[in-house]
Design an enzyme around this catalytic site. Structure first.
Site, PDB file in Angstrom:
ATOM      1  N   MET A   9       2.965 -25.806 -21.716  1.00 58.52           N
ATOM      2  CA  MET A   9       1.742 -25.838 -22.502  1.00 58.52           C
ATOM      3  C   MET A   9       1.348 -24.457 -23.000  1.00 58.52           C
ATOM      4  SD  MET A   9      -0.661 -28.640 -20.562  1.00 58.52           S
ATOM      5  CE  MET A   9      -1.667 -28.825 -22.044  1.00 58.52           C
ATOM      6  N   ASP A  10       0.944 -24.413 -24.253  1.00 54.14           N
ATOM      7  CA  ASP A  10       0.314 -23.239 -24.828  1.00 54.14           C
ATOM      8  C   ASP A  10      -1.080 -23.105 -24.196  1.00 54.14           C
ATOM      9  OD1 ASP A  10      -0.234 -21.165 -26.732  1.00 54.14           O
ATOM     10  OD2 ASP A  10      -1.309 -22.640 -27.948  1.00 54.14           O
ATOM     11  N   LEU A  11      -1.717 -21.954 -24.342  1.00 58.49           N
ATOM     12  CA  LEU A  11      -3.052 -21.753 -23.777  1.00 58.49           C
ATOM     13  C   LEU A  11      -4.131 -21.785 -24.861  1.00 58.49           C
ATOM     14  CD1 LEU A  11      -4.849 -21.075 -21.322  1.00 58.49           C
ATOM     15  CD2 LEU A  11      -4.401 -18.647 -21.785  1.00 58.49           C
TER      16      LEU A  11
END
Length: 217
Positions: A9-11
């Site tokens: 996952m990206d933040l």
């Protein structure tokens, strides 16, 4: 959609909305170069991509100016901007479900890993992630593909068909394609459908509820 074992996952723009902290810190950095920003919303394109690339692309800075801009950005961000953000509604519950379902959550962000760790801890989300991967303050792992390779290597992930990358910008999708993993573009962040589609996202999902359903959580 298959039941992916590893969920990368990206933040920024995926787990949290970092708009205030990032744009104010960019404006602070640009002010030191004599560039005045009247509307912080014009700086939203900085959310997601590597900062170095954005300073060079959007303001055509020289390498020396870019280095100073990064220094000043981090000067403000480390003190104030880091927590000028909020977790998207429903995201904490999504992460909890994924964790309890036995999925392996891994953070893969262009933000320096040291900042990402602090943000997750601040919002009591760190325990949901098996690993936090990001860029280095020294400029290492400056592309999303480099971050993804790093987290895959560190976690000894060999079967790439078990992995999916979730993010809101084209850099997340391009990084996934360059490393041979599937990708999901989400529309509640700072990218839009044309951007994610043209980057080659395998799936495009509008909201967190749809993300949970698609991943069978």
């Amino acid at each position: 959609m298959k039941k992916y074992r590893y969920i990368l996952m990206d933040l920024d723009g995926t787990i949290i909305d970092p708009m205030i902290g990032i744009t104010k810190s960019v404006a602070y950095a640009l002010a030191h170069l004599g560039i005045k920003v009247d509307d912080l919303k014009t700086l939203c394109p900085f959310i997601g991509p590597p900062l170095k690339d954005s300073f060079e692309e959007f303001y055509h800075l020289t390498p020396e100016q870019t280095a100073l801009a990064l220094e000043k950005y981090r000067e403000r961000f480390a003190k104030k901007g880091i927590f000028e953000c909020y977790v998207y509604e429903g995201m904490a519950e999504f992460l909890e479900r994924a964790d309890k379902e036995g999925r392996i959550l891994i953070l893969a962000t262009s933000k320096p890993a040291v900042f990402a760790e602090q943000i997750l801890e601040h919002f009591n989300l760190r325990s949901r992630f098996a690993f936090v991967g990001g860029s280095g303050l020294d400029g290492s792992r400056s592309t999303k593909a480099e971050v993804i390779r790093h987290v895959l290597n560190e976690n000894k992930v060999r079967n790439l068909s078990d992995v999916v990358m979730i993010g809101d910008r084209k850099h997340d999708i391009i990084g996934a394609k360059e490393t041979g993993i599937d990708s999901i573009g989400i529309l509640y962040g700072y990218g839009d459908y044309p951007e994610l589609m043209s980057a080659g996202a395998d799936y495009i999902i509008p909201d967190i509820a749809g993300l949970s359903k698609a991943l069978q959580l």
